[in-house]
Design an enzyme around this catalytic site. Structure first.
Site, PDB file in Angstrom:
ATOM      1  N   LYS A 210       0.843  -1.205   0.000  1.00 53.34           N
ATOM      2  CA  LYS A 210       0.000   0.000   0.000  1.00 53.34           C
ATOM      3  C   LYS A 210       0.878   1.255   0.000  1.00 53.34           C
ATOM      4  O   LYS A 210       0.703   2.155  -0.795  1.00 53.34           O
ATOM      5  CB  LYS A 210      -0.910  -0.054   1.224  1.00 53.34           C
ATOM      6  N   GLU A 216      10.556  -4.675   4.638  1.00 60.56           N
ATOM      7  CA  GLU A 216      10.657  -6.075   4.201  1.00 60.56           C
ATOM      8  C   GLU A 216      10.336  -6.201   2.711  1.00 60.56           C
ATOM      9  O   GLU A 216      11.059  -6.854   1.947  1.00 60.56           O
ATOM     10  CB  GLU A 216       9.662  -6.963   4.969  1.00 60.56           C
ATOM     11  N   GLY A 270      -4.986  -2.152   5.152  1.00 64.19           N
ATOM     12  CA  GLY A 270      -4.160  -3.281   4.690  1.00 64.19           C
ATOM     13  C   GLY A 270      -4.811  -4.630   4.943  1.00 64.19           C
ATOM     14  O   GLY A 270      -4.932  -5.461   4.040  1.00 64.19           O
ATOM     15  N   ARG A 271      -5.265  -4.853   6.164  1.00 62.27           N
ATOM     16  CA  ARG A 271      -5.815  -6.172   6.495  1.00 62.27           C
ATOM     17  C   ARG A 271      -7.218  -6.388   5.946  1.00 62.27           C
ATOM     18  O   ARG A 271      -7.816  -7.436   6.161  1.00 62.27           O
ATOM     19  CB  ARG A 271      -5.751  -6.400   8.005  1.00 62.27           C
ATOM     20  N   GLU A 356      -4.960  -7.227  15.177  1.00 59.97           N
ATOM     21  CA  GLU A 356      -4.439  -5.913  14.792  1.00 59.97           C
ATOM     22  C   GLU A 356      -5.572  -4.877  14.822  1.00 59.97           C
ATOM     23  O   GLU A 356      -5.333  -3.698  15.041  1.00 59.97           O
ATOM     24  CB  GLU A 356      -3.800  -5.963  13.392  1.00 59.97           C
ATOM     25  N   HIS A 388      -5.319 -33.438  17.850  1.00 61.54           N
ATOM     26  CA  HIS A 388      -4.214 -34.255  18.360  1.00 61.54           C
ATOM     27  C   HIS A 388      -3.125 -33.389  18.970  1.00 61.54           C
ATOM     28  O   HIS A 388      -2.014 -33.851  19.175  1.00 61.54           O
ATOM     29  CB  HIS A 388      -3.666 -35.132  17.233  1.00 61.54           C
ATOM     30  N   LYS A 508       9.527  -1.261  14.952  1.00 58.57           N
ATOM     31  CA  LYS A 508      10.090  -1.025  13.604  1.00 58.57           C
ATOM     32  C   LYS A 508      11.093   0.125  13.653  1.00 58.57           C
ATOM     33  O   LYS A 508      12.155   0.077  13.058  1.00 58.57           O
ATOM     34  CB  LYS A 508       8.959  -0.627  12.634  1.00 58.57           C
TER      35      LYS A 508
HETATM   36  C1  G6Q Z   1      -2.629  -4.001   7.977  1.00 63.49           C
HETATM   37  C2  G6Q Z   1      -1.412  -3.324   8.328  1.00 63.49           C
HETATM   38  C3  G6Q Z   1      -0.156  -4.001   7.894  1.00 63.49           C
HETATM   39  C4  G6Q Z   1       0.237  -3.709   6.454  1.00 63.49           C
HETATM   40  C5  G6Q Z   1       1.689  -4.136   6.250  1.00 63.49           C
HETATM   41  C6  G6Q Z   1       2.147  -3.928   4.842  1.00 63.49           C
HETATM   42  O1  G6Q Z   1      -3.730  -3.576   8.184  1.00 63.49           O
HETATM   43  O2  G6Q Z   1      -1.495  -2.019   7.928  1.00 63.49           O
HETATM   44  O3  G6Q Z   1      -0.174  -5.380   8.079  1.00 63.49           O
HETATM   45  O4  G6Q Z   1      -0.615  -4.343   5.568  1.00 63.49           O
HETATM   46  O5  G6Q Z   1       2.510  -3.453   7.135  1.00 63.49           O
HETATM   47  O6  G6Q Z   1       2.059  -2.591   4.496  1.00 63.49           O
HETATM   48  P1  G6Q Z   1       2.235  -2.122   3.009  1.00 63.49           P
HETATM   49  O7  G6Q Z   1       1.125  -2.729   2.207  1.00 63.49           O
HETATM   50  O8  G6Q Z   1       2.156  -0.625   3.037  1.00 63.49           O
HETATM   51  O9  G6Q Z   1       3.571  -2.626   2.545  1.00 63.49           O
END
Ligand code: G6Q
Length: 546
Positions: A210, A216, A270-271, A356, A388, A508
């Site tokens: 996003k 990462e 994002g989620r 989250e 199990h 972070k």
């Molecule tokens: C979700 C969070 C988080 C996000 C990641 C990746 O709701 O905001 O999990 O999706 O940190 O972020 P980017 O899509 O910006 O790389």
């Protein structure tokens, strides 16, 4: 936004539920089933062939009506309409929350700051269709003229967990010969092991981010690009890299042609983004028509959630049952138990969606929450495997853990008696949790002495059972939207902002400050880094490092 004038736990509706808890505690579910012959019919709902049985919960009619009153007192109805109508309910980030617009298959406009977002949503969907059709048909060629056989989605968190889970859940609908891989971890092993499985000339990388600034994802994307250029040269990038982002400038700076960028918007969290272009890997894997069925299922659940009264509303009932257990029975956890091998990533996906979103300790008004608990600790595994391992704790441990059992009526892989055995285990587990096994029953089986107590199951442990016709894209869409809305309901009751994630920032930031110490660019301040460097040397001495 509605301002809550009174602390949740001081509402008269809350106090009434505390009173109700004292009453219900004395009645076992076993007794409830004996007293109420229609309990199964009374406490179950169908929506198409999506069925929720919530009869195995520690509730009576009165409990539910008190929970509905709490929902009303907390402005749940108004909150739902605020979300759907694009109000900026993500107050800390001053954003609308409109994942529902991504699957709005009606003609209804959805406004953000006075502008209808639906034309842009439809145009990105069209672009996803065109692109995925081209890749799937082989019309889209890599730089050496070969068709694509492998998709590598590079993203993390919300840009990874949803598409990863859905492509696995819908593997049966996947196009043979087009494999999907997901790389998320900064640990070099993740990318290395994936690149070992693919050929550069037939691989398409989707950089999903996003913000397009996530450490990462950008590090993995740069390493993947280096790998590609080493194999096929710099001109290959435009045929092998596409991006999904809200940040056009950063995508261009990275060197991806904006024509190969799929847009989404800041009002998609994002989620909550698998329904947006972040779902491109899903679309490539199962085809646009199936992706649309996923959206249709979610839209069906959205309409149900938006329009049905509390007493007939699946996400509202699920959400309020959670409130009942976490806040009045003081449960800390929720077990997600999908009895479907394809859904084995569902617990990890819902862990993010729930923890989250609702792992917050401050109200929307900025007050620290001290008198009630918020989001549960969520865990789970595909059944019957979990039986199990951790089910022992569910049945006889000292924790009280509500469970969601999820199972399709029809298997996508009919094989002898396998599915009947699977279904019988779901029903057996929910019954065992609910009924338990009394001391008398144990004794009647001939057990004696101290062994008796070990064999007793207290029972009275609640569960929901969700049954869908089969895990098609449509029913998966319904299931996921149901959980999204359930999480929303709980956030509204707890008066928290379910749509930010400030708790991920501090660690972070510190990691960025610490990195130069590890790279030898700054003096070492952390004793643990001294230790790591010493251990690295020892490792080298023994020649393990190759
Ligand atoms: C979700 C969070 C988080 C996000 C990641 C990746 O709701 O905001 O999990 O999706 O940190 O972020 P980017 O899509 O910006 O790389």
């Amino acid at each position: 936004m509605q301002v809550r004038k009174q602390v949740l736990s001081s509402l008269s509706e809350w106090k009434a539920l505390e009173e109700e808890h004292r009453r219900i505690e004395k009645i076992s579910m076993k007794e409830m089933f004996q007293r109420e012959p229609n309990r199964f019919e009374d406490f179950s709902i169908s929506l198409d062939n999506f069925f929720l049985d919530y009869s195995k919960n520690c509730i009576e009619e009165k409990t539910l009506s008190l929970l509905f009153k709490l929902g009303e007192a907390c402005g749940l109805k108004e909150a739902i309409s605020s979300m759907f109508s694009g109000e900026k309910i993500n107050i800390t980030e001053d954003r609308s929350v409109l994942h529902t617009a991504l699957r709005n298959l009606s003609d209804r406009p959805v406004y953000v700051e006075g502008k209808d977002v639906m034309p842009a949503v439809r145009s990105v969907l069209e672009k996803m269709k065109e692109f995925s059709d081209k890749v799937r048909s082989g019309e889209w060629k890599g730089s050496t003229g070969e068709a694509i056989t492998d998709i590598v989605n590079i993203g993390i968190g919300g840009s990874d967990l949803g598409p990863r889970m859905v492509t696995e859940a819908l593997k049966k609908y996947q196009k043979p010969g087009l494999n999907c891989h997901f790389v998320s971890n900064i640990d070099g092993t993740d990318l290395t092991e994936t690149l070992n499985k693919v050929e550069a000339s037939t691989t398409l990388f989707i950089i999903s981010s996003k913000t397009f600034t996530t450490q990462e994802t950008i590090t993995n994307a740069l390493s993947a690009r280096r790998w590609l250029i080493n194999k096929l040269g710099p001109s290959s990038v435009s045929r092998h890299f596409v991006a999904i982002s809200t940040n056009r400038k950063a995508v261009e700076d990275f060197g991806i042609d904006p024509a190969n960028m799929f847009e989404f918007w800041d009002w998609v969290g994002g989620r909550y983004s698998l329904w947006s272009s972040i779902g491109l890997s899903i679309c490539l894997s199962i085809g646009f028509e199936n992706f649309k069925h996923l959206l249709e299922g979610a839209f069906r659940m959205d309409e149900h959630f938006r329009t049905r009264p509390f007493s007939e509303n699946i996400p509202i009932i699920m959400g309020l049952l959670g409130i009942w257990y976490y806040n009045f029975f003081h449960a800390d956890a929720l077990a997600i138990l999908p009895y479907d091998q394809y859904l084995s990533n569902l617990p990890a996906y819902l862990q993010q969606a729930d923890m989250e979103s609702n792992g917050k300790g401050v109200t929307k008004e900025g007050e620290r929450i001290v008198s009630y608990k918020t989001g549960p600790i969520l865990f789970g595994a595909a059944g019957t495997n979990g039986q199990h391992s951790f089910y022992q704790l569910l049945h006889q441990g000292t924790h009280f853990i509500p469970c969601d059992f999820i199972v399709p009526a029809n298997s996508l892989n009919e094989l002898g008696e396998h599915h009947n055995i699977l279904l019988s285990n779901v029903i057996g587990q929910t019954e065992a949790l609910m009924m338990g096994k009394s001391r008398e029953e144990v004794i009647s089986e001939g057990f004696k002495g101290s062994l008796i107590e070990h064999k007793v199951f207290e029972g009275n442990r609640p569960s929901n059972t969700i049954i869908v016709e089969r895990f098609s894209p449509y029913y998966l869409g319904m299931l996921l939207a149901m959980y999204e809305h359930k999480i929303f309901v709980q956030g509204v009751i707890w008066d928290i902002n379910s749509f930010d994630q400030m708790g991920v920032e501090l660690g972070k930031k510190l990691a960025k400050e610490i990195l130069p110490e590890l790279k030898g660019e700054e003096p070492i301040k952390h004793p643990i880094i001294k230790k790591i460097i010493e251990m690295r040397r020892r490792d080298d001495d023994k020649g393990y490092s190759s």
